[in-house]
Enzyme design. Structure first.
Site, mmCIF file in Angstrom:
data_model
loop_
_atom_site.group_PDB
_atom_site.id
_atom_site.type_symbol
_atom_site.label_atom_id
_atom_site.label_comp_id
_atom_site.label_asym_id
_atom_site.label_seq_id
_atom_site.Cartn_x
_atom_site.Cartn_y
_atom_site.Cartn_z
ATOM 1 C CB CYS A 1 -0.911 0.032 1.226
ATOM 2 S SG CYS A 1 -1.942 -1.429 1.464
ATOM 3 C CB CYS B 1 -2.081 1.028 4.718
ATOM 4 S SG CYS B 1 -2.796 -0.586 5.165
ATOM 5 C CE LYS C 1 -7.943 1.173 10.508
ATOM 6 N NZ LYS C 1 -7.615 0.135 9.493
ATOM 7 C CB CYS D 1 -6.603 -4.133 -0.326
ATOM 8 S SG CYS D 1 -5.353 -4.690 0.866
ATOM 9 C CB SER E 1 -11.394 -6.414 6.558
ATOM 10 O OG SER E 1 -10.943 -6.143 5.254
#
EC number: 4.2.1.9
Length: 556
Positions: free
Chosen positions: A47, A120, A122, A192, A470
């Protein structure tokens, strides 16, 4: 006057200028805006592995635009790597650390603006919380989405690997097939690939106006992503000159627009938690009930993974978030007068976007033929969640289930039971003591939910937790249950075999136990010692608010 004049102007600031000269400032540079570049680069995760390239492009563009860029680092946690382990307890905590670090660096050095770069999950809300707190001109640059992995003719994402674990445990695939999926799921740099949390939040930030149009769905490894990063730096310099600040853009209407887009793209449950937290930092009165109100009128119009067929690069090729927003705007489902960091209204930004998506693709559906007639993130309430909880109801055949509770005190215990075939069709799995305080850190339950799907129980078993899910999760899952078990919430009183009803149609989550018995259990309940009493997790558990308020740590 520039904010940075506090460290660059006057004879008393000669020592400050001496330090700045050591890092490359010349006489003429003390009149230029100082821009912080908050770089989340890390080799720990695909990421973030490409962020240095974006940071360098942004840095050079800022210099060319007449600013003095100053780069500093911030952290990341790889959710995919820490998933299913004790390390996942640090994931949501990292949102606060990222926000605190950006705020600290920018305010300590009196920076005039900040360009935050993240990949990523957060990284996005962490940066946005910081921008909202500081209220200095800012732009967010998303690192970009990963391209899909390929195995035969099948598109893969990292969730494919999680689901393969359940398929292997149930004998549906062998170890060779499992390894093939593992080796092909993540082909390069980028976050992702489905409409999971990272891509959901990047879409929300584009809608909020703090990143550039089309930038939220670009692939990490494509040249247009690097060009967008450079353009973002130029826009930030202009925003400093025009004094366009985050709170000018982060209005209640802008948050309503973001929620509408999250619903339309079929985004992650985590958007509820993060948008609540960002709004709180911006001083906007957003509550969990706003999500349900908007869900009732905004359909899901994108056929994206995890419950759909396509990945985020497909969405980009189909027109990206502007194409989604144009349909919503034309239908009166967005506030067209909200502005972005360029100072343009949403209506102006979308004026040249086609009113209907191309008939040559089926990633983005027309409003007349939605994937689902209503949004997929339902807010349920009842005696099991008096403050509310979030149910993801996309891709499920039965939105109503009453079944016996299977109670687990941790994610690990639940996963072991699933993989050993001890969870059956009709069960209501309860994973508790995984909330913000109880975890601490509110872990995501991707491993158990993926195992359930892998064992072909995705539409036959419900899962309830005071933890999170998730963005790759789908099925009948209910998270963010509040109050959580660790603070005396009803989820902590559930016993093995109790009847639980989840009714997404009635927005109800109910523990079907007599009132007298619940009162008896409540009076016998005792608060347990925190799992962590020192360090980051101990500090977090003492400070964090309820999930229904965004699980923030800077509440007054």
């Amino acid at each position: 006057m520039l904010r940075s004049a506090a460290i660059t102007k006057g004879t008393q600031r000669s020592p400050n200028r001496a330090m700045l000269r050591a890092v490359g400032f010349g006489d003429e540079d003390f009149n230029k805006p100082i821009i912080g570049i908050a770089n989340g680069y890390s080799t720990i995760t695909p990421c973030n592995i490409g962020l240095n390239d974006l940071a360098r492009r942004s840095e050079e563009a800022a210099r060319q635009a007449g600013a003095m860029p100053q780069m500093f680092g911030t952290i990341t946690v790889s959710d995919g790597i820490s998933m299913g382990t004790e390390g996942m307890k640090y994931s949501l905590v990292s949102r606060e650390v990222i926000a605190d670090s950006i705020e600290t660096a920018c305010n300590a050095q009196s920076m005039d603006g900040v360009l935050a770069i993240g990949g990523c999950d957060k990284n996005m809300p962490g940066a946005m919380i910081a921008l909202a707190r500081m209220n200095i001109p800012g732009v967010f640059v998303y690192g970009g989405t990963i391209k899909p992995g390929k195995l035969a003719d099948r598109d893969l994402t990292v969730v494919s690997a999680f689901e393969a674990v359940g398929q292997h445990a149930s004998g549906k695939i062998n170890e060779e097939q499992l390894t093939a999926i593992e080796k092909n799921a993540c082909p390069g740099a980028g976050s992702c690939g489905g409409m999971f949390t990272a891509n959901t939040m990047s879409a929300a930030i584009e809608t909020l106006g703090l990143s550039l149009p089309y930038s939220s769905t670009m692939a990490a490894e494509d040249e247009e992503k690097a060009n967008s990063a450079a353009r973002s730096a130029e826009v930030l310099v202009d925003a400093i000159k025009a004094n366009i600040c985050p709170r000018d853009l982060l209005t209640k209407n802008a948050f309503e627009n973001a929620i509408s887009v999250v619903m339309a793209v079929g985004g992650s449950t985590n958007a509820v938690l993060h948008l609540l937290a960002i709004a709180r930092s911006a001083g906007v009165d957003l509550c969990i009930d706003d999500f349900e109100r908007i869900r009732q009128r905004v359909p899901v119009i994108c056929d994206l993974k995890p419950s759909g067929r396509y990945v985020t690069v497909d969405l980009h090729n189909a027109g990206g978030i502007p194409q989604v927003m144009k349909q919503l705007l034309d239908a009166g489902l967005l506030h067209g007068d909200c502005r972005n960091v360029e100072g343009k209204t949403l209506r102006e930004l979308l004026k040249d976007v086609p009113s209907e998506p191309s008939a040559e693709q089926d990633v983005i559906h027309p409003l007349s033929k939605p994937v689902y007639a209503k949004g997929h993130l339902a807010i349920l309430k009842g005696n099991l969640a008096s403050e509310g909880c979030v149910a993801k109801i996309s891709g499920i055949k039965t939105p109503v289930l009453t079944g016996p509770a299977r109670v687990f005190e941790s994610e690990e215990a639940c996963l072991a039971a699933i993989l050993n075939n001890k969870v059956k069709a009709g069960d209501v799995v309860v994973i508790r003591n995984e909330g913000p305080v109880g975890g601490p850190g509110m872990r995501e339950m991707l491993a158990p939910t993926s195992a359930i799907v892998g064992e072909d129980l995705g539409d036959k078993v419900a899962l309830i937790t005071d933890g999170r899910f998730s963005g790759g999760t789908y099925g009948l899952v209910v998270g963010h249950v509040a109050p959580e078990a660790a603070v005396g919430g009803m989820i902590g009183l559930v016993q093995e075999g109790d009847s639980i009803t989840i009714d997404a149609n009635q927005l109800l989550i109910q523990l079907n136990v007599e009132k007298d018995e619940l009162e008896r259990r409540s009076s016998a309940w005792e608060k347990t010692q925190p799992r962590y009493q020192t360090g980051v997790l101990g500090k977090y558990a003492r400070m964090v608010s309820s999930a229904s308020n965004g699980a923030v740590t800077d509440q007054p």
